[in-house]
Scaffold this motif. Structure first.
Motif, PDB file in Angstrom:
ATOM      1  N   ILE A 116       0.885  -1.170   0.000  1.00 17.75           N
ATOM      2  CA  ILE A 116       0.000   0.000   0.000  1.00 17.75           C
ATOM      3  C   ILE A 116       0.918   1.214   0.000  1.00 17.75           C
ATOM      4  O   ILE A 116       1.771   1.348   0.894  1.00 17.75           O
ATOM      5  N   PHE A 130      -5.513   0.558   5.704  1.00 17.81           N
ATOM      6  CA  PHE A 130      -5.508  -0.584   4.786  1.00 17.81           C
ATOM      7  C   PHE A 130      -4.682  -1.743   5.352  1.00 17.81           C
ATOM      8  O   PHE A 130      -5.039  -2.906   5.177  1.00 17.81           O
ATOM      9  N   MET A 138      -4.680  -5.721   3.937  1.00 13.29           N
ATOM     10  CA  MET A 138      -4.506  -5.517   2.500  1.00 13.29           C
ATOM     11  C   MET A 138      -3.047  -5.569   2.044  1.00 13.29           C
ATOM     12  O   MET A 138      -2.785  -5.625   0.854  1.00 13.29           O
TER      13      MET A 138
END
Length: 306
Positions: free
Chosen positions: A193, A231, A236
């Motif tokens: 990310i 996130f 993620m």
């Protein structure tokens, strides 16, 4: 073309709040009054500023460009109005400081609260914004002190640069917790990310992976460090996150490890050249500098863009 400030103020409030209702509340005038001012502005400017879709106002590209110019003007007059109020109330001392978002959810509120503790009548003007805009604000005199992400874009600023080591941050149930230090080899093909491609941490992480001959897989792009961490908590992927965001986050759901080679984040405290700082600003700067330096691995003083 004869633009009036009230028109620009109404436009600015709509862009800030997203609705005519919100703008009316902020400015303390009626919704029809806001709509009328907006219509006047669109006629005077001969530009479509919003698309109307099922009662919502969607800014056009022209509106976005105009907002960037109007923002400094509107905030500048608000700043003048506050200064007049302070003088009327015999409080000429006001702390005026702006910082990027990564410092605004914990570090700066703590520093301002610590500074204000012994100054019960202190007036504070604090804004969180992107670094390029903060540099403009300091140059124009809207704020005396700014903290920005590098680079410095103007040669009319004095600055002191601080380098901070970012941390590899990952979901708490990840197998990466088995390692004391993470490397490109261990993180190859892990979903990352990341900030946008122009951000310094994006460029530096990419270069490290390329130099090591390892594949760097970016999956989610965002623009705030708080988003990066959110996130990560959702499982993620991995993110390189500054120490401020991690230190002042009170939630669980993630772990951190050092990353080698280090990915550094450069921040700078800025002031305007040729404009003496107020006593309040000097006192706050004396507190702020060692406090932010306590998180840094290196600092350097400069006087012009580099």
């Amino acid at each position: 073309m004869s633009l009036r400030f009230r028109q620009l103020q109404a436009f600015h409030a709509i862009m800030e709040t997203g609705t005519v209702t919100g703008a009316a509340s902020v400015l303390g005038i009626s919704q029809p009054g806001i709509s009328n001012l907006l219509a006047q502005l669109e006629r005077e400017a001969r530009l479509p500023l919003f698309e109307r879709n099922k009662g919502r106002l969607l800014p056009t590209p022209e509106a976005e460009m105009l907002f960037r110019e109007v923002d400094t003007v509107v905030r500048g007059l608000d700043h003048v109005a506050q200064a007049v109020t302070d003088l009327q109330n015999k409080h000429p001392g006001q702390l005026q400081v702006a910082a990027p978002h990564l410092l605004s959810f914990g570090f700066m509120p703590r520093e301002i609260a610590r500074f204000a503790k012994s100054r019960p009548n202190l007036s504070v003007s604090f804004q969180s914004q992107y670094s390029s805009k903060i540099q403009e604000w300091v140059i124009s005199g809207l704020f005396e002190i700014g903290i920005v992400e590098m680079p410095i874009l103007h040669d009319t600023l004095n600055y002191q640069v601080f380098q901070f080591e970012t941390l590899a941050t990952f979901p708490e149930n990840s197998h990466l917790a088995d390692y004391d230090v993470l490397t490109p080899e261990l993180l190859e093909n892990e979903p990352f990310i990341v900030m946008g491609p122009e951000h310094q941490t994006h460029r530096r992480t990419r270069d490290i992976f390329q130099a090591s001959g390892r594949t760097w897989r970016t999956q989610i792009h965002t623009h705030l460090s708080e988003n990066l961490l959110s996130f990560v908590k959702q499982g993620m992927g991995v993110a390189m996150i500054d120490p401020f965001t991690v230190t002042f986050d009170g939630e669980s759901g993630y772990k951190t490890r050092p990353f080698r080679p280090s990915v550094m984040l450069d921040l700078a405290i800025i002031t305007a050249k040729g404009r003496p700082l107020s006593t309040i600003a000097q006192e706050f700067l004396a507190q702020l500098t060692p406090s932010i330096a306590s998180y840094a691995t290196h600092s350097d003083t400069g006087a012009a863009a580099s």
